[in-house]
Scaffold this motif. Structure first.
Motif: not given
Length: 120
Positions: A31-38, A44-46, A88-92, A110-114
């Motif tokens: 339905n939807a895909m997105a990137w969040y970061r922390q 964590r934020e959209l 912008d430094t964060a885990v995405y 959720w993916g594991r993060g990069t």
């Protein structure tokens, strides 16, 4: 279902990076895909979101610098990041809302993060 993200790394301020994420498994529809970061010490934020219809939404701080897209396979989402800043430094994290069958009941994955590190 798994979300596999790639493309993080270290870049200087003003540089660019491209993140990619592919969903795999017994998927009926996405339905939807997105990137969040922390970022360290923050919630964590959209960052950006794109629906199956191609509607895009961005956090104000990345508008005009980041572009989300679903190119190629429908189960892949990319985030092109330009003019990167130290903030912008964060885990995405890659996110997807996925239906596993024709009844269209969906859930969040959720993916594991990069890690993206932007040096000043």
């Amino acid at each position: 279902v798994q979300l596999q993200a790639s493309g993080g790394g270290l870049v200087q301020a003003g540089g660019s990076l491209r993140l990619s994420c592919e969903a795999s498994g017994a998927i009926f529809s996405i339905n939807a895909m997105a990137w969040y970061r922390q970022a360290p010490g923050k919630q964590r934020e959209l960052v950006a979101r794109i629906t199956s219809d191609g509607v895009e939404n961005y956090q104000d701080s990345v508008k005009g610098r980041f572009t989300i897209s679903r190119e190629g396979a429908e189960n892949e989402v990319n985030l092109q990041m330009k003019s990167l800043k130290p903030d912008d430094t964060a885990v995405y994290y890659c996110y997807a809302n996925i239906a596993l069958s024709s009844n269209r009941v969906s859930r969040d994955y959720w993916g594991r993060g990069t890690l993206v590190t932007v040096s000043s």
